[in-house]
Design a protein around this motif. Structure first.
Motif, PDB file in Angstrom:
ATOM      1  N   UNK A  44       0.771  -1.292  -0.044  1.00  0.00           N
ATOM      2  CA  UNK A  44       0.009  -0.040  -0.083  1.00  0.00           C
ATOM      3  C   UNK A  44       0.794   1.224   0.147  1.00  0.00           C
ATOM      4  N   UNK A  45       1.786   1.269  -0.879  1.00  0.00           N
ATOM      5  CA  UNK A  45       2.746   2.599  -0.984  1.00  0.00           C
ATOM      6  C   UNK A  45       2.354   3.230  -2.324  1.00  0.00           C
ATOM      7  N   UNK A  46       2.974   3.909  -2.830  1.00  0.00           N
ATOM      8  CA  UNK A  46       2.707   4.930  -3.933  1.00  0.00           C
ATOM      9  C   UNK A  46       2.138   4.153  -5.152  1.00  0.00           C
ATOM     10  N   UNK A  47       3.111   3.064  -5.496  1.00  0.00           N
ATOM     11  CA  UNK A  47       2.530   2.469  -6.721  1.00  0.00           C
ATOM     12  C   UNK A  47       1.382   1.471  -6.501  1.00  0.00           C
ATOM     13  N   UNK A  48       1.275   1.009  -5.362  1.00  0.00           N
ATOM     14  CA  UNK A  48       0.009   0.142  -4.876  1.00  0.00           C
ATOM     15  C   UNK A  48      -1.324   0.910  -4.749  1.00  0.00           C
ATOM     16  N   UNK A  49      -1.193   2.187  -4.295  1.00  0.00           N
ATOM     17  CA  UNK A  49      -2.247   2.941  -4.139  1.00  0.00           C
ATOM     18  C   UNK A  49      -2.727   3.558  -5.535  1.00  0.00           C
ATOM     19  N   UNK A  50      -1.766   4.027  -6.234  1.00  0.00           N
ATOM     20  CA  UNK A  50      -2.264   4.752  -7.523  1.00  0.00           C
ATOM     21  C   UNK A  50      -2.841   3.331  -8.408  1.00  0.00           C
ATOM     22  N   UNK A  51      -2.384   2.030  -8.470  1.00  0.00           N
ATOM     23  CA  UNK A  51      -2.784   1.194  -9.205  1.00  0.00           C
ATOM     24  C   UNK A  51      -4.257   0.758  -8.686  1.00  0.00           C
ATOM     25  N   UNK A  52      -4.501   0.620  -7.252  1.00  0.00           N
ATOM     26  CA  UNK A  52      -5.819   0.475  -6.893  1.00  0.00           C
ATOM     27  C   UNK A  52      -6.896   1.624  -7.375  1.00  0.00           C
ATOM     28  N   UNK A  53      -6.348   2.765  -7.334  1.00  0.00           N
ATOM     29  CA  UNK A  53      -7.648   3.934  -7.614  1.00  0.00           C
ATOM     30  C   UNK A  53      -7.623   3.869  -9.172  1.00  0.00           C
ATOM     31  N   UNK A  54      -6.476   3.935 -10.069  1.00  0.00           N
ATOM     32  CA  UNK A  54      -6.798   3.640 -11.642  1.00  0.00           C
ATOM     33  C   UNK A  54      -7.432   2.653 -11.962  1.00  0.00           C
ATOM     34  N   UNK A  55      -7.286   1.435 -11.084  1.00  0.00           N
ATOM     35  CA  UNK A  55      -8.266  -0.012 -11.636  1.00  0.00           C
ATOM     36  C   UNK A  55      -9.639   0.646 -11.183  1.00  0.00           C
ATOM     37  N   UNK A  56      -9.905   1.229 -10.153  1.00  0.00           N
ATOM     38  CA  UNK A  56     -11.334   1.712  -9.897  1.00  0.00           C
ATOM     39  C   UNK A  56     -11.708   2.534 -10.797  1.00  0.00           C
ATOM     40  N   UNK A  57     -11.124   3.522 -11.347  1.00  0.00           N
ATOM     41  CA  UNK A  57     -11.660   4.267 -12.318  1.00  0.00           C
ATOM     42  C   UNK A  57     -12.129   3.649 -13.618  1.00  0.00           C
ATOM     43  N   UNK A  83     -12.640   0.218  -3.573  1.00  0.00           N
ATOM     44  CA  UNK A  83     -11.470  -0.579  -3.352  1.00  0.00           C
ATOM     45  C   UNK A  83     -11.020  -1.064  -2.164  1.00  0.00           C
ATOM     46  N   UNK A  84     -10.775  -2.372  -1.876  1.00  0.00           N
ATOM     47  CA  UNK A  84     -10.536  -2.592  -0.380  1.00  0.00           C
ATOM     48  C   UNK A  84      -9.078  -2.670  -0.119  1.00  0.00           C
ATOM     49  N   UNK A  85      -8.878  -2.128   1.311  1.00  0.00           N
ATOM     50  CA  UNK A  85      -7.597  -2.100   1.926  1.00  0.00           C
ATOM     51  C   UNK A  85      -7.510  -2.810   3.150  1.00  0.00           C
ATOM     52  N   UNK A  93       3.493   6.409 -12.101  1.00  0.00           N
ATOM     53  CA  UNK A  93       3.503   5.899 -13.698  1.00  0.00           C
ATOM     54  C   UNK A  93       3.140   4.439 -13.725  1.00  0.00           C
ATOM     55  N   UNK A  94       3.973   3.788 -12.874  1.00  0.00           N
ATOM     56  CA  UNK A  94       4.012   2.272 -12.985  1.00  0.00           C
ATOM     57  C   UNK A  94       2.693   1.540 -12.476  1.00  0.00           C
ATOM     58  N   UNK A  95       2.050   2.334 -11.199  1.00  0.00           N
ATOM     59  CA  UNK A  95       0.892   1.952 -10.897  1.00  0.00           C
ATOM     60  C   UNK A  95      -0.255   2.061 -11.994  1.00  0.00           C
ATOM     61  N   UNK A  96      -0.241   3.432 -12.699  1.00  0.00           N
ATOM     62  CA  UNK A  96      -1.228   3.528 -13.598  1.00  0.00           C
ATOM     63  C   UNK A  96      -1.270   2.348 -14.638  1.00  0.00           C
ATOM     64  N   UNK A  97      -0.060   2.176 -15.262  1.00  0.00           N
ATOM     65  CA  UNK A  97       0.138   1.245 -16.330  1.00  0.00           C
ATOM     66  C   UNK A  97      -0.411   0.145 -15.988  1.00  0.00           C
ATOM     67  N   UNK A  98       0.038  -0.494 -14.905  1.00  0.00           N
ATOM     68  CA  UNK A  98      -0.400  -1.908 -14.578  1.00  0.00           C
ATOM     69  C   UNK A  98      -1.788  -1.596 -14.284  1.00  0.00           C
ATOM     70  N   UNK A  99      -2.467  -0.982 -13.939  1.00  0.00           N
ATOM     71  CA  UNK A  99      -4.037  -0.687 -13.547  1.00  0.00           C
ATOM     72  C   UNK A  99      -4.759  -0.946 -15.059  1.00  0.00           C
ATOM     73  N   UNK A 100      -4.139  -0.624 -16.132  1.00  0.00           N
ATOM     74  CA  UNK A 100      -4.753  -0.721 -17.404  1.00  0.00           C
ATOM     75  C   UNK A 100      -4.699  -2.241 -17.849  1.00  0.00           C
TER      76      UNK A 100
END
Length: 404
Positions: free
Chosen positions: A18-31, A131-133, A395-402
């Protein structure tokens, strides 16, 4: 004792970290209408976000590009950084109330100077996007099974096994173990036979030992604007003398490019020429003592510390050509051979990690383990000091979320 059954979850992906990458990934996946579960070992998410920049969070850098990242493959990060740009980061945070203010060298901080505001953006969005934490959750293992992965974990003293079709490893690197950093991401990489590029502390203070240590110790607390370089790169920022060696922004920067046994060089008066300055001053006031002159350029304490290296008891008029050459060499090419670094306890980030050879540059999916993704500090992409590593994490969190 009976084995724990694996629970079939309704999540599209499990995100470990639940750091920067993981949180961004969760949010972008939610979008994108996907549901994720973030598993965090600590009692709250965003621990390193909260301490970054002295609690102010330098969340990106206006000048971020592939040039400011170290990797065995320097081109790898270009795709990720182009899919989520600095402008995207700025717009994202502005949308949720965080206006950036630039400090030095393109570093962007929230106007509030409060890293908690950055974390709150993500925790609030995770609630809004369902998104669950789960905090206080230690992931023990990941097993690839038909259709996805089983994730074994311990939570509230109980072991559980969860299934998800996709798994994201965003568990960070080795720095700051007291904040919960572990080698989990590297362990899982080894389990799946992924290549790991040599890891080491980066953006870390350098130590001086032996006969030279007392000289540095006497200057502890002195900060000087310098140019620090080796045969790979140079940086112009402040250095800080400490009782155990050298720190400050320029030293942290060069540490990522330093290897044990090598020298680094320091220009204590960048953009000026000490020989020319002395010549001009001796014509105006040749009786001035070298010590007094150096004390005008640096602190008195630093000038006095140079007394065992330079003829500070001479006046400027009596300095010989050899004296001037000696002064010039010391001031503009101060040679340092660090004994080592302060280790992961004091490092900002980890250099090295999961080899980029193992990942798709477009999606960050592991090539030979479909459905497994690596992002953030686990990967062999290490940024400079000043918000670059956050830009890579977002950026990596966003890319993974896609792709999940």
């Amino acid at each position: 004792m009976t084995a724990n059954l694996t629970k079939q979850t309704h999540f599209d992906a499990i995100i470990i970290g639940g750091g920067a990458c993981g949180l961004m990934c969760a949010v972008q996946a939610g979008f994108l209408g996907k549901r994720t579960l973030v598993l965090e070992k600590n009692d709250k998410v965003g621990a390193k976000i909260l301490i970054s920049g002295g609690g102010r969070c330098n969340y990106t850098n206006l000048y971020a590009s592939a040039q400011q990242f170290i990797s065995a493959n320097p081109h790898f990060c270009k795709s990720t950084l182009s899919q989520w740009t600095v402008e995207d980061t700025i717009n994202f945070f502005e949308t949720y109330g965080i206006i950036g203010k630039e400090k030095t060298l393109g570093q962007l901080f929230p106007e509030s100077d409060n890293a908690r505001d950055v974390v709150k953006v993500f925790t609030s969005l995770c609630v809004d996007l369902s998104q669950e934490i789960w905090c206080d959750t230690a992931v023990e293992n990941i097993e690839q099974v038909a259709g996805g992965f089983n994730v074994s974990l311990e939570r509230h003293g109980k072991t559980q096994n969860l299934f998800a079709p996709k798994v994201v490893v965003a568990s960070g690197g080795l720095p700051i173990p007291k904040m919960g950093a572990t080698d989990f991401g590297l362990r899982i990489a080894r389990k799946f036979n992924l290549k790991i590029d040599d890891t080491a502390p980066a953006l870390v203070p350098l130590t001086i030992t032996g006969k030279d240590q007392p000289w540095y110790e006497q200057l502890s607390g002195n900060s000087i604007f310098c140019r620090v370089w080796n045969d790979r790169i140079s940086f112009e920022e402040n250095i800080l003398f400490t009782h155990w060696g050298l720190s400050g922004p320029a030293i942290l920067q060069i540490s990522s490019y330093w290897r044990p046994g090598e020298f680094i060089y320091i220009d204590l008066l960048p953009n000026q020429n000490i020989a020319e300055l002395i010549q001009a001053e001796r014509e105006a006031n040749g009786k001035k003592m070298l010590l007094a002159y150096l004390a005008n350029l640096f602190t008195r304490k630093f000038a006095e510390a140079l007394s065992d290296k330079l003829p500070v008891d001479k006046n400027l008029a009596s300095l010989s050509k050899a004296d001037i050459e000696n002064i010039n060499s010391l001031i503009h090419e101060f040679k340092v051979k660090p004994a080592g670094d302060k280790g992961y306890d004091k490092a900002e980030v980890m250099r090295g990690g999961v080899s980029t050879d193992e990942l798709s540059s477009k999606t960050l999916e592991v090539k030979k383990v479909p459905g497994l993704y690596y992002g953030g500090e686990c990967v062999d992409v290490t940024g400079w000091l000043g918000g670059y590593n956050f830009q890579w994490a977002w950026a990596s969190g966003f890319v993974i979320a896609q792709g999940i």
